[in-house]
Design a protein around this motif. Structure first.
Motif, PDB file in Angstrom:
ATOM      1  N   CYS A 274       0.892  -1.360   0.039  1.00  0.00           N
ATOM      2  CA  CYS A 274       0.068   0.019   0.074  1.00  0.00           C
ATOM      3  C   CYS A 274       1.080   1.275  -0.005  1.00  0.00           C
ATOM      4  O   CYS A 274       0.291   2.150  -0.130  1.00  0.00           O
ATOM      5  N   GLY A 275       2.241   1.005   0.180  1.00  0.00           N
ATOM      6  CA  GLY A 275       3.106   2.229   0.203  1.00  0.00           C
ATOM      7  C   GLY A 275       2.709   3.146   1.668  1.00  0.00           C
ATOM      8  O   GLY A 275       2.808   4.294   1.432  1.00  0.00           O
ATOM      9  N   ILE A 276       2.608   2.670   2.627  1.00  0.00           N
ATOM     10  CA  ILE A 276       2.342   3.296   3.817  1.00  0.00           C
ATOM     11  C   ILE A 276       3.551   3.120   4.879  1.00  0.00           C
ATOM     12  O   ILE A 276       4.132   2.085   4.928  1.00  0.00           O
ATOM     13  N   ASP A 277       3.672   4.192   5.525  1.00  0.00           N
ATOM     14  CA  ASP A 277       4.950   4.222   6.368  1.00  0.00           C
ATOM     15  C   ASP A 277       4.550   4.018   7.843  1.00  0.00           C
ATOM     16  O   ASP A 277       5.271   4.186   8.798  1.00  0.00           O
ATOM     17  N   ASP A 278       3.255   4.004   8.226  1.00  0.00           N
ATOM     18  CA  ASP A 278       2.960   3.700   9.613  1.00  0.00           C
ATOM     19  C   ASP A 278       1.798   2.490   9.787  1.00  0.00           C
ATOM     20  O   ASP A 278       0.841   2.576   9.194  1.00  0.00           O
ATOM     21  N   ILE A 279       2.433   1.683  10.585  1.00  0.00           N
ATOM     22  CA  ILE A 279       1.472   0.210  10.679  1.00  0.00           C
ATOM     23  C   ILE A 279       0.230   0.683  11.374  1.00  0.00           C
ATOM     24  O   ILE A 279      -0.598  -0.114  11.294  1.00  0.00           O
ATOM     25  N   LYS A 280       0.181   1.539  12.023  1.00  0.00           N
ATOM     26  CA  LYS A 280      -1.034   1.767  12.909  1.00  0.00           C
ATOM     27  C   LYS A 280      -2.169   2.258  11.769  1.00  0.00           C
ATOM     28  O   LYS A 280      -3.635   2.018  12.009  1.00  0.00           O
ATOM     29  N   MET A 281      -1.752   2.780  10.390  1.00  0.00           N
ATOM     30  CA  MET A 281      -2.953   2.906   9.584  1.00  0.00           C
ATOM     31  C   MET A 281      -3.742   1.593   9.326  1.00  0.00           C
ATOM     32  O   MET A 281      -4.721   1.842   8.815  1.00  0.00           O
ATOM     33  N   LEU A 282      -3.314   0.442   9.523  1.00  0.00           N
ATOM     34  CA  LEU A 282      -3.771  -0.688   9.157  1.00  0.00           C
ATOM     35  C   LEU A 282      -4.879  -0.890  10.271  1.00  0.00           C
ATOM     36  O   LEU A 282      -5.859  -1.882   9.856  1.00  0.00           O
ATOM     37  N   TRP A 283      -4.746  -0.654  11.210  1.00  0.00           N
ATOM     38  CA  TRP A 283      -5.942  -0.831  12.176  1.00  0.00           C
ATOM     39  C   TRP A 283      -6.771   0.421  12.858  1.00  0.00           C
ATOM     40  O   TRP A 283      -7.656   0.265  13.733  1.00  0.00           O
ATOM     41  N   GLU A 284      -6.281   1.623  12.292  1.00  0.00           N
ATOM     42  CA  GLU A 284      -7.082   2.753  12.735  1.00  0.00           C
ATOM     43  C   GLU A 284      -8.514   2.771  11.969  1.00  0.00           C
ATOM     44  O   GLU A 284      -9.365   3.521  12.399  1.00  0.00           O
ATOM     45  N   ASN A 285      -8.555   2.157  11.025  1.00  0.00           N
ATOM     46  CA  ASN A 285     -10.134   2.074  10.297  1.00  0.00           C
ATOM     47  C   ASN A 285     -10.391   3.339   9.844  1.00  0.00           C
ATOM     48  O   ASN A 285     -11.632   3.782   9.894  1.00  0.00           O
ATOM     49  N   ASP A 286      -9.451   4.187   9.214  1.00  0.00           N
ATOM     50  CA  ASP A 286      -9.820   5.410   8.798  1.00  0.00           C
ATOM     51  C   ASP A 286     -10.505   5.083   7.409  1.00  0.00           C
ATOM     52  O   ASP A 286      -9.602   4.831   6.510  1.00  0.00           O
ATOM     53  N   VAL A 287     -11.869   5.379   7.115  1.00  0.00           N
ATOM     54  CA  VAL A 287     -12.366   4.963   5.937  1.00  0.00           C
ATOM     55  C   VAL A 287     -12.021   5.510   4.711  1.00  0.00           C
ATOM     56  O   VAL A 287     -11.674   4.938   3.617  1.00  0.00           O
TER      57      VAL A 287
END
Ligand code: FA5
Length: 338
Positions: free
Chosen positions: A318-331
């Motif tokens: 996904c090209g993301i640099d923070d693992i938290k984005m995977l479970w923050e559930n920001d739609v």
């Protein structure tokens, strides 16, 4: 005679003003029903002198027939009108431009898990499910990590009570399967794992996919081939991977596999901690002691095992640099990967 003509005229005039099926039904009751005007006329025939009765009876009957026919005709007309009205008023305009309800999507992590599962199943692996709440024996001891072994520090573990813990690695699934199923065997074991970790590439709850192959004459070359095939499948032919010597108590020799950093392309940045590489898995040849612990003769059978970090692979994809984005559930984030 006069009376019947008048009744007929009035009835037909009244019929001409009726607009609904309900009104018509009331009218029929009032005129042709059991106590209706025409019915009462029929009943009055008995008072007519006998010589006039046939004639008067015929006249009354003619009025009854005329009014009944007029009612039937009007009934059909009103019924048709009611259907036509319903067809128009109940019609659905399929071309109308209504706001569309948005449809959900599979989470990027589950997309990666499914793609990898399909890949390995396509290569003959079975999918094995192993418990998240585990005993110390399956998570550590059977994997050649005895009590008080320093290797336990590699995985900062959440203990529930003495000897019971949240599994810190899916490697526990290796032991559970090998205890039950004898070689040859090929399995993957995907699932959640837990460690007291927290930074941009480490999360306290994350996902691994264990892989295990045990058969006669399995070598490190087979492991390299399997992992290169997987890395090319998921990251594409252009992605560089490297094998680094490493240490796990349950594999000997052991390796760690890195892929070139998606963010900087290998130059070095915050995401890859300036190394140009991101670690995605640990692997190695199954330690003889682990095979023995599971009742498998290591002189007859050898195996390789690997443990992929599914969250890391998803981050790269996904090209993301923070693992938290995977479970923050920001739609807004999740929608990007529909
Ligand atoms: C293990 O967990 C071994 N069980 C892997 C293994 C299996 C080795 C079979 C040999 C044979 P390690 O602790 O390195 O190894 O974790 C494996 C992968 O999980 C890492 O490469 C990384 O991608 C991922 N990982 C580890 N810790 C975290 C974390 N806190 N958050 C997200 N991903 C993590």
């Amino acid at each position: 005679m006069e009376n019947t003509e008048k009744i007929k005229e009035e009835a037909l005039n009244k019929l001409a003003t009726i607009k609904t099926e309900r009104e018509l039904a009331d009218f029929k009751t009032a005129v042709l029903g059991r106590s209706g005007t025409i019915t009462m006329l029929m009943k009055g025939l008995k008072d007519v002198p006998p010589e006039d009765r046939p004639r008067v009876g015929k006249e009354i009957n003619d009025v009854r027939v005329a009014v009944t026919e007029a009612c039937d005709g009007l009934e059909k007309k009103l019924h048709r009108q009611a259907i036509e009205h319903a067809l128009i008023s109940d019609a659905i305009d399929v071309t109308i431009d209504k706001p569309v309800r948005s449809v959900g999507a599979v989470h990027p992590l589950n997309q990666v898990r499914k793609r990898l599962t399909d890949y390995f199943v396509g290569n003959g692996y079975i999918v094995y499910d192993s418990p998240e709440i585990e005993t110390d024996y399956y998570n550590f001891q059977a994997l050649n990590i005895p009590l008080d072994h320093p290797a336990r520090d590699m995985q900062d573990t959440f203990f529930i009570e003495d000897g019971i813990l949240l599994r810190s690695q899916t490697s526990s699934g290796q032991v559970r399967l090998m205890e039950k199923v004898k070689p040859p065997l090929k399995m993957i074991c995907p699932g959640r794992v837990f460690r007291n970790d927290d930074d941009s590439t480490h999360s306290p709850v994350f996902h691994q996919m264990e892989g295990l192959v045990v058969d006669k004459n399995v070598t490190l070359c087979d492991l390299k081939g399997a992992l290169e095939g997987f890395a090319k499948f998921i990251f594409g032919d252009q992605t560089k991977i490297r094998f680094r010597p490493s240490y796990f108590p349950f594999t000997e020799p052991s390796v760690e596999v890195d892929v070139s950093c998606f963010k900087c392309g290998g130059k070095g940045c915050r995401v890859c901690k300036n190394t140009g590489w991101i670690e995605i898995l640990g692997a190695g040849m199954v330690n003889r002691k682990v095979l023995e612990n599971c009742g498998i003769d290591p002189d007859e059978y050898q195996g390789f095992a690997f443990g992929l970090g599914l969250d890391r692979i998803t981050m790269i994809q996904c090209g993301i640099d923070d693992i938290k984005m995977l479970w923050e559930n920001d739609v807004r984030f999740l929608r990007m990967f529909r």
